[in-house]
Motif scaffolding. Sequence first.
Motif, short mmCIF file in Angstrom:
data_model
loop_
_atom_site.label_atom_id
_atom_site.label_comp_id
_atom_site.label_asym_id
_atom_site.label_seq_id
_atom_site.Cartn_x
_atom_site.Cartn_y
_atom_site.Cartn_z
N ASP A 3 -80.42 7.81 68.11
CA ASP A 3 -80.66 6.40 67.82
C ASP A 3 -81.54 6.24 66.59
O ASP A 3 -81.30 5.38 65.75
CB ASP A 3 -81.33 5.73 69.00
CG ASP A 3 -80.42 5.64 70.21
OD1 ASP A 3 -80.91 5.21 71.26
OD2 ASP A 3 -79.23 5.97 70.10
N GLU A 4 -82.59 7.05 66.49
CA GLU A 4 -83.52 6.95 65.37
C GLU A 4 -82.84 7.29 64.05
O GLU A 4 -83.11 6.68 63.03
CB GLU A 4 -84.73 7.88 65.58
CG GLU A 4 -85.59 7.52 66.78
CD GLU A 4 -85.04 8.07 68.09
OE1 GLU A 4 -84.34 9.11 68.09
OE2 GLU A 4 -85.30 7.45 69.13
N GLN A 26 -78.79 -1.39 70.07
CA GLN A 26 -77.56 -0.67 70.41
C GLN A 26 -77.21 -0.98 71.86
O GLN A 26 -78.02 -0.75 72.75
CB GLN A 26 -77.75 0.82 70.18
CG GLN A 26 -78.03 1.13 68.71
CD GLN A 26 -78.20 2.60 68.46
OE1 GLN A 26 -77.37 3.39 68.85
NE2 GLN A 26 -79.28 2.97 67.78
N ALA A 27 -76.03 -1.55 72.05
CA ALA A 27 -75.58 -1.94 73.38
C ALA A 27 -74.15 -1.44 73.59
O ALA A 27 -73.65 -0.64 72.80
CB ALA A 27 -75.66 -3.46 73.53
N GLY A 28 -73.51 -1.95 74.61
CA GLY A 28 -72.13 -1.54 74.89
C GLY A 28 -72.09 -0.19 75.56
O GLY A 28 -73.02 0.22 76.25
N SER A 29 -70.99 0.52 75.32
CA SER A 29 -70.80 1.84 75.94
C SER A 29 -70.53 2.86 74.84
O SER A 29 -70.35 2.52 73.68
CB SER A 29 -69.62 1.79 76.90
OG SER A 29 -68.42 1.55 76.18
N LEU A 35 -73.38 -2.67 67.86
CA LEU A 35 -74.56 -2.54 67.00
C LEU A 35 -74.96 -3.94 66.57
O LEU A 35 -74.25 -4.59 65.80
CB LEU A 35 -74.24 -1.68 65.78
CG LEU A 35 -73.67 -0.29 66.07
CD1 LEU A 35 -73.22 0.38 64.79
CD2 LEU A 35 -74.69 0.55 66.81
N ARG A 36 -76.09 -4.43 67.10
CA ARG A 36 -76.59 -5.77 66.75
C ARG A 36 -77.73 -5.59 65.76
O ARG A 36 -78.79 -5.07 66.09
CB ARG A 36 -77.07 -6.51 67.98
CG ARG A 36 -75.95 -6.86 68.91
CD ARG A 36 -76.40 -7.76 70.05
NE ARG A 36 -75.28 -8.04 70.90
CZ ARG A 36 -75.15 -7.60 72.15
NH1 ARG A 36 -76.11 -6.87 72.70
NH2 ARG A 36 -74.08 -7.89 72.85
N LEU A 37 -77.50 -6.07 64.58
CA LEU A 37 -78.41 -5.86 63.46
C LEU A 37 -78.94 -7.20 62.99
O LEU A 37 -78.15 -8.12 62.75
CB LEU A 37 -77.63 -5.16 62.35
CG LEU A 37 -78.25 -4.98 61.00
CD1 LEU A 37 -79.40 -4.00 61.08
CD2 LEU A 37 -77.21 -4.45 60.03
#
Length: 163
Positions: A3-4, A26-29, A35-37
Amino acid sequence: MADETLAAEMAQRVEELGYEMVELEQAGSRARPILRLSIDRPDSKPGEPAVSLDDCSRVSRALEPWLDQREGLSDRYVIEVSSPGVERPLTKPRDWDRFAGAEVAIKTRVPVEGRGKKVQGTLVGLRDGERVALQVDGDEVEIPLGEIERGNLVFRWERGQKR
């Protein structure tokens, strides 16, 4: 894909486009990651519109070819790019100086000088790169950065202001 690592690489690419990455969620599967930015302009001021829909589209379109080639990221990813909003999160040490003078709300991990874990006041700035100074009810309090769970700008609707 750590993630980082993704966040750092994405922040760099967003910066190269002339914006700054405020947050990446970061969501979903694994099969369909989301990716929500949220992005901002590096020179934005509280209460001023900073990021337009066109800006969000530009960043999304510029990141897509890179994300399409990124190893370890499902090709079924979804990217959502948005403004951080009027109550912009304060996520980086430089934010605490940049928005000095603005009203902010801070949630801490431990109570702050007998005031509880939620404190609201006027941001003075960052002291020694380690403590956030805040003017609260006529007193100045300092909160170590490491004790801040989250912080954001506070927006007040004024009478007659369009929503």
